[in-house]
Design an enzyme around this catalytic site. Sequence first.
Site, PDB file in Angstrom:
ATOM      1  N   GLU B  30       0.843  -1.196   0.000  1.00  0.00           N
ATOM      2  CA  GLU B  30       0.000   0.000   0.000  1.00  0.00           C
ATOM      3  C   GLU B  30       0.876   1.243   0.000  1.00  0.00           C
ATOM      4  OE1 GLU B  30      -3.081  -2.664   2.621  1.00  0.00           O
ATOM      5  OE2 GLU B  30      -2.126  -0.935   3.562  1.00  0.00           O
ATOM      6  N   GLU B  70      -4.894  -6.793   2.061  1.00  0.00           N
ATOM      7  CA  GLU B  70      -3.694  -7.539   2.462  1.00  0.00           C
ATOM      8  C   GLU B  70      -3.745  -8.996   2.065  1.00  0.00           C
ATOM      9  OE1 GLU B  70      -4.958  -5.232   4.249  1.00  0.00           O
ATOM     10  OE2 GLU B  70      -3.331  -3.939   4.919  1.00  0.00           O
ATOM     11  N   PHE B  93       1.801  -2.258   8.710  1.00  0.00           N
ATOM     12  CA  PHE B  93       1.990  -2.364  10.150  1.00  0.00           C
ATOM     13  C   PHE B  93       1.768  -3.823  10.502  1.00  0.00           C
ATOM     14  CE2 PHE B  93       2.053   2.006  11.847  1.00  0.00           C
ATOM     15  CZ  PHE B  93       1.634   2.737  10.746  1.00  0.00           C
ATOM     16  N   ASP B  95       0.644  -4.985  12.914  1.00  0.00           N
ATOM     17  CA  ASP B  95      -0.650  -5.082  13.594  1.00  0.00           C
ATOM     18  C   ASP B  95      -1.747  -5.543  12.637  1.00  0.00           C
ATOM     19  OD1 ASP B  95       1.069  -2.621  14.235  1.00  0.00           O
ATOM     20  OD2 ASP B  95       0.066  -2.962  16.149  1.00  0.00           O
ATOM     21  N   PHE B  96      -1.554  -5.382  11.314  1.00  0.00           N
ATOM     22  CA  PHE B  96      -2.550  -5.776  10.328  1.00  0.00           C
ATOM     23  C   PHE B  96      -2.441  -7.249   9.941  1.00  0.00           C
ATOM     24  CE2 PHE B  96      -3.080  -1.514  10.567  1.00  0.00           C
ATOM     25  CZ  PHE B  96      -2.613  -0.680   9.562  1.00  0.00           C
ATOM     26  N   HIS B 139      -1.369   0.040  16.164  1.00  0.00           N
ATOM     27  CA  HIS B 139      -0.289   0.390  15.244  1.00  0.00           C
ATOM     28  C   HIS B 139       1.065   0.361  15.937  1.00  0.00           C
ATOM     29  CE1 HIS B 139      -3.726   1.931  13.008  1.00  0.00           C
ATOM     30  NE2 HIS B 139      -2.971   2.073  11.947  1.00  0.00           N
TER      31      HIS B 139
END
Lengths: 380, 337, 328
Positions: B30, B70, B93, B95-96, B139
């Site tokens: 991204e 993703e 991140f 976190d994703f 994040h």
Amino acid sequence: MDAVTDERIVPVAMPKWGLSMQAGKITGWVVAEGDEVTVGDELADIETDKIAGTLEAAQAGTVRRIVARVGEDVPVSGTIALIAPAEVSDDALDAAVAKARAVIDAGVPDQAAGKPAVETADVGGRKIRYAGVGQDGEVVLLVHGYGGDRNSWLFLQEPLAARHRVYALDLPGHGTSSKDVGDGSVGVLADAVLGVLDAIGAERAHLVGHSLGGAVAVAAAAADPRRIGSLTLIAPSGFGPAINAGYLRGFADAQTRRELKPVVGQLFADESLVTRQVVDDLLAYKRLDGVEAALHTLVDTLLDGDEQRTDSAAAAAAIGGAVPVTVVWGSSDRVIPAAQAESVAGAARHLLDGAGHMPHMERPSEVQAAIEETIARAGA
Amino acid sequence: MARSITYREALNEALTQEMERDESVIVMGEDNAGGAGAPGEDDAWGGVLGVTKGLYHRFPGRVLDTPISESAFIGAAIGAATAGMRPVAELMFVDFMGVCFDQIYNQAAKFRYMFGGKAVTPVVIRTMYGAGLRAAAQHSQCLYPLFTHIPGLKVVLPATPYDAKGLLTQAIRDNDPVMFFEHKALYDLAGPVPEESYALPFGEANVVREGGDVTIVTLGRMVHTSLEAAERLAADGVQCEVIDLRTTSPLDEDTVLESAEATGRVVVVDEAHPRCSMATDISALVAQKAFGALQAPVEMVTAPHTPVPFSGRLEDLYIPDAQRIVNAVKTVTGWTR
Amino acid sequence: MTDTIERRALTREQLLSAYRMMRSIREFEERVHREFATGEIPGFVHLYAGEEASAVGVCINLDERDAIASTHRGHGHCIAKGVDVGEMMAEIYGRRTGSCHGKGGSMHIADLSKGMLGANGIVGGGPPLICGTALTAKIRGTGGVGVAFFGDGGSNQGTTLESMNLACVWNLPAIFVAENNGYAESTASAWSVAADNIADRAAGFGMPGVIVDGFDFFAVHEAASEAIARAREGGGPTLIEMKFTRYYGHFEGDQQTYRANEVEQARAELDCLKRFAARVTETGELARADLDAVDAEVATMIDKAVNEAKAAPLPGEADLLTDVYVRY
């Protein structure tokens, strides 16, 4: 007499070892206040971000004051001790100490200032890096050995620059020069040396070569004898069959710090000179793309089985008496036997008792003296 | 010495040099260029924190922006890897990871094993991790333990610009799937980096500081915090050995154990949560294989078992700091039965 | 369901090949169904019997440039893409001689050398991977395509939907084949797909959607060959929805109490092999004897595969730890 400018006080300065050195750290004092020293006596152990070494006294006298403390970073040319005769008053010395301390306490100056200019020459399609220092006198070109680089000369380049224009290059396959060594022959390396002289615009130069660099210097002189003013060969290769093949192969093969440290230790009589930083820097060099292949190619050039393949003796003899030659060797050299000094025809010989394969790092002031003496002979 | 560049620049340089060297290296993620389909400038961002800037113009057709999908594009990177490309995909991140973890741990990680040794999946997934930017709970996590747990993945966490370039170069050249973790607070850190290409091997920890009294095992940003603590302790006469793991999978057990045997006192510093983390992993390793040499129990310095808080004061309490490490070292040096 | 008005002209060799492939799949699955009931086959198997026309009608258009990804119901796709039947059977039996050396099993049979990215145990696992192979083909200019097979269940998975959008955004040579056999496990697709047809979603993503009678080899071939040819020329992705039914349960052992008796009817009236045979013998393109010969060959081949699989060695202890990494 003005206390601040008592000229009998001789400051001992933090030396500049290597063109990029900005500061050094005192790791231990060998002398104490009140000690008498003569020229060459050890004064203090010093560590830089590149290497550890021992500072030798440049002048005789009494150490009246120790200025820098153990563990302190001192900028290059900062005063670390004062040598003065007994007659100089304590007040005068205290004032001088205060001045010196102010410099140390101000801290090490910004890294950005005073970086020596590194130049690049294009020799036969290879980029050859070199750096020079010094304004006056004749050109001296320092040629490192197998696995080394121009920083191998860090104890010598600045001191020699007081009287000469002193250059050091990275041979192909080494330092930040091109890692392409072609067929790995001494001839390819000698071309790089001559190419740098062209780039400098030097019509005549004194060559100093260590180990493989010694064979390279001889080859360069043989190729263009009128260009070379003198040769100072430090433990050069090519003057006999015997060599520590295990060292050469071990250095090329080592993949980790664990494997590399004992190999590198063989270079020195005193293995404590091999600090972690030394090993780390060598490992980082070995990991650059192309280095592994270059070193293995060079090993094949240097070795025939377990013996030396290079024959520099013939080339040296061919140069004849026109070029003064000096050979310097450490008696405790574990890489190339010191006895091979005998095979360097017509050379002045300096055997350094107790030094290993790296006298230019282990006994720099003696090596410096030998170089100066050789250059002087050439001038005659 | 080599010139000084930042961690971010070192990563960019690794990508540039590898993309020059090998045409099969492609980049996707991204906003890896930024500005796709928009009327303004192309390569507007070069990655959310600028790591991939410049690659879009320099390597036309090889830097692909993606929609926020993703599982599709991480999966596409993995599929392309099986087809012979060397993709470097960005999971912006870590976190994703939840929305695409299947493609990573059930597909990429398992192909080689499940397919009887017949698959090669040379994908690199770069991802940002770590707290300190007030980016809050979703994040700021350090989720590398979850990936370390998965057989078939390699997990890499450079702490310095020199390591960043060398380890990313290795990751791209490596034939296994690599999770490449970049601490977001390190991007501006400058350090000496050679101009030429070089690859650092995985599974080699780096002893960044030698010392005979206590072994501090750590990774990522905590390497710097640990060095800060070690300086303070040195003034008190305690000499710490600081080991930067560099890669959690493969793990350099030998370097950790060698040091533990020499000092007998171990402190592990890990910014991740305390349960099932690198801290517990190293503690177990040391307890199992260096038990005889231990003079004190292993101390672990980690974040608490909470999400990452937003408010600065709380986040600063959350992240292990030098004082906590100093305290842990003093605990192991002062420990008596 | 579309009627097949015309069909692309296929050569005799192609027709025989198509029949052989469908018959191989049918025999393979019927045999596995029987053998599984003896308890000898470990784990789960999900049989493709009834759906043969989809795998073969699509894959007959593919070559070594192309890749496919499959589902847990993958035997048919494997055979259609040319994976060795003997190795497949051995894999199902968990033997060392299997396609994956016994380490994958029915749900993970793969052969990357043949562009078969694997059956997949994760519903929706395949479409993102195919975006990757299609991207590779596009970057390298090979003219190759990627085909993602998924079921009506998989059509609802986020990965599938994301992949369809991504394929359209990047204009990839990707074909999405939704094999709607009426059930996702025990749940009817009529219930779990809110739209009337899975293919209706295609317009929402910006690509053509086609509905095909999945029992009709020629209808499948027609739709697939068009979509694949278009993709090869840079015309982008297509979504093809096959409508048919599976003859067996979701997995072997499924009592299928959620079904009526549609299988009986399908076998009698809609079966792809029967219809194919009727068609080609009616036009005279192939003779009954040709088909019978294929039937006999296939029966022998499957028999051999089973016997060899049963006799093959199991993986050894050392095999447990191998091939986690290329180099650790």
